[in-house]
Design a protein around this motif. Sequence first.
Motif, PDB file in Angstrom:
ATOM      1  N   ASP A  91      -9.590  -9.043   9.847  1.00  0.00           N
ATOM      2  CA  ASP A  91      -9.094  -7.730   9.449  1.00  0.00           C
ATOM      3  C   ASP A  91      -8.646  -7.821   7.984  1.00  0.00           C
ATOM      4  O   ASP A  91      -7.573  -8.375   7.675  1.00  0.00           O
ATOM      5  N   GLU A 106      -7.590  -5.631   6.027  1.00  0.00           N
ATOM      6  CA  GLU A 106      -6.454  -4.771   5.667  1.00  0.00           C
ATOM      7  C   GLU A 106      -5.126  -5.414   6.023  1.00  0.00           C
ATOM      8  O   GLU A 106      -4.074  -4.930   5.630  1.00  0.00           O
ATOM      9  N   SER A 107      -5.185  -6.445   6.785  1.00  0.00           N
ATOM     10  CA  SER A 107      -3.937  -7.086   7.224  1.00  0.00           C
ATOM     11  C   SER A 107      -3.807  -8.436   6.544  1.00  0.00           C
ATOM     12  O   SER A 107      -4.739  -9.250   6.563  1.00  0.00           O
ATOM     13  N   ARG A 108      -2.661  -8.657   5.838  1.00  0.00           N
ATOM     14  CA  ARG A 108      -2.404  -9.912   5.166  1.00  0.00           C
ATOM     15  C   ARG A 108      -1.058 -10.468   5.641  1.00  0.00           C
ATOM     16  O   ARG A 108      -0.085  -9.736   5.766  1.00  0.00           O
ATOM     17  N   ASP A 146      -5.792 -11.691   8.888  1.00  0.00           N
ATOM     18  CA  ASP A 146      -5.699 -11.634  10.357  1.00  0.00           C
ATOM     19  C   ASP A 146      -7.073 -11.932  10.971  1.00  0.00           C
ATOM     20  O   ASP A 146      -8.078 -11.313  10.609  1.00  0.00           O
TER      21      ASP A 146
END
Length: 513
Positions: free
Chosen positions: A288, A290-292, A324
Amino acid sequence: MSEFFKQLISQLSAIWQRLTLQQKIITSSLVIFTFLGLVSLMVWSKGTPAGNAYRPLYSNLETEDAAAVTEQLTKANYKYKLENDGRTILVDKNKVYEARMALAKAGLPKAHGVGYELFDKTNLGMTDFVQKVNARRALEGELQRTIEGLEEVKSARVHIVLPEPTIFLDNQKDTKASVVVRMAPGRELNKEQIRGITFLVSSSVDGLKPQNISIIDFEGKLLSNPFGGDETAMSSSQNVELQQNVEKYLETKADQILSGVLGSGKCKVKVSVLMDFDKAEKTMEKYDPESRVVRSEEREDENMKNAPNGDQNKEKSLTNYEIDKTIEHVVAEVGNIKRQTISVVLDGKYTADKSGKETYVPRTAQELQQVEDVVKNSLGYDLARGDQISVTNMQFDNEFLRKEQQELRDRDLWQNRMMMAKYGAVVLIAILFIFFLRFLAKTIADALNPPLPKLEPLGVVEEVPDEIPEHVKKSSAILERVEMLTREEPINIALIIRQWLSEPVAPARKKGA
């Protein structure tokens, strides 16, 4: 009580003496026929022939066992009969259990196979080879007895092959076994029982694998899995068996619903399924962006004092981020239904006219649609996976079934008539027996009360006047009056009679005086 029987016997003897010869013959015949009729009626009602005093001692014996049993019965002075080609032994019905106990004491009939009782007697001179052979025989006998304990198995034989041990593992042969079973009449082993026998034998013999066991019947038919040594073939065989079980389950499920609505024998359902036996495993990783997430962070601070250029402060930082990630391990289930094809054939309706002739009437389109909807819902029909269904209306050929039903009805009618005839015969015999008893009672009564002999006239015929004379009427009235006074005043009457007796008797007058 003894006096009563003595009086009864004396009275019967007196009655018998009064009977004439003809009456004695008739009475004896009636008593004998009545007794025989009652005995015949009792035997007939039991349904067993008279004089059948023999009962089966043992049935379906082997020839060797039958010979040993008959020899022991002859030594013990038991009378017996042989039936069923000598395999069934019959003895007196009153000595069945006594004979069985005597034979059991002698160890007959012998149990099939020789078990561990083979080692009850020790032999010091026995070689090692004989010991091994006896151990194998005892193990085979014990397994044979255990398998014969099943209700479906009438007899069995077990053969075990134990290879000689060797120091080279590559040359070591596997232990093998074979089981031969004879089924009881009308019985057969199911697959679970065959697997149970296989694992029973493999668990009883050291080093014996289930795939090295063969089970056959006395007709030479292989009952165990023929692909025991090939894992691929065994897997394919199990897959085919699973598919057949699923098809049979679905057919039974649909047939139960339709038979309850349309009637028995009015529908035929066949289901063909295509199953997925592929075993698939897959692993998926998903990221993902967008997820850090901060994974690690480093910070370095540096301070310099009294430097030529003056005091200095340095700061250095390093941050590591992690994206992620998701990992999935998917294992596809084996045996899923990929597609099913359903075929339903329905019989029509039959209407009978006044003459009893039946006419076939096809089912309507609405009825066929209703049946199709019911089958779809009951079997889990799914159009998305390509399921197909066909509902057809056809006239069934039930001519053979109708003949069988007519024969059954005729047979039931014949049995009912025979039963009615039997009961009618019993009633008729009972009525005849009642008439016999009545005739016998009448005969005995006539013998006890013989008719009075008829007096013949002596030549003097008295004429009975039509009218009673007047003086007779007066005399009768006087007599009735005297009788009434005698009952009312017996003492006075007795005094009058005594006075009459005491009076002197007047002399009789001579004729002509």
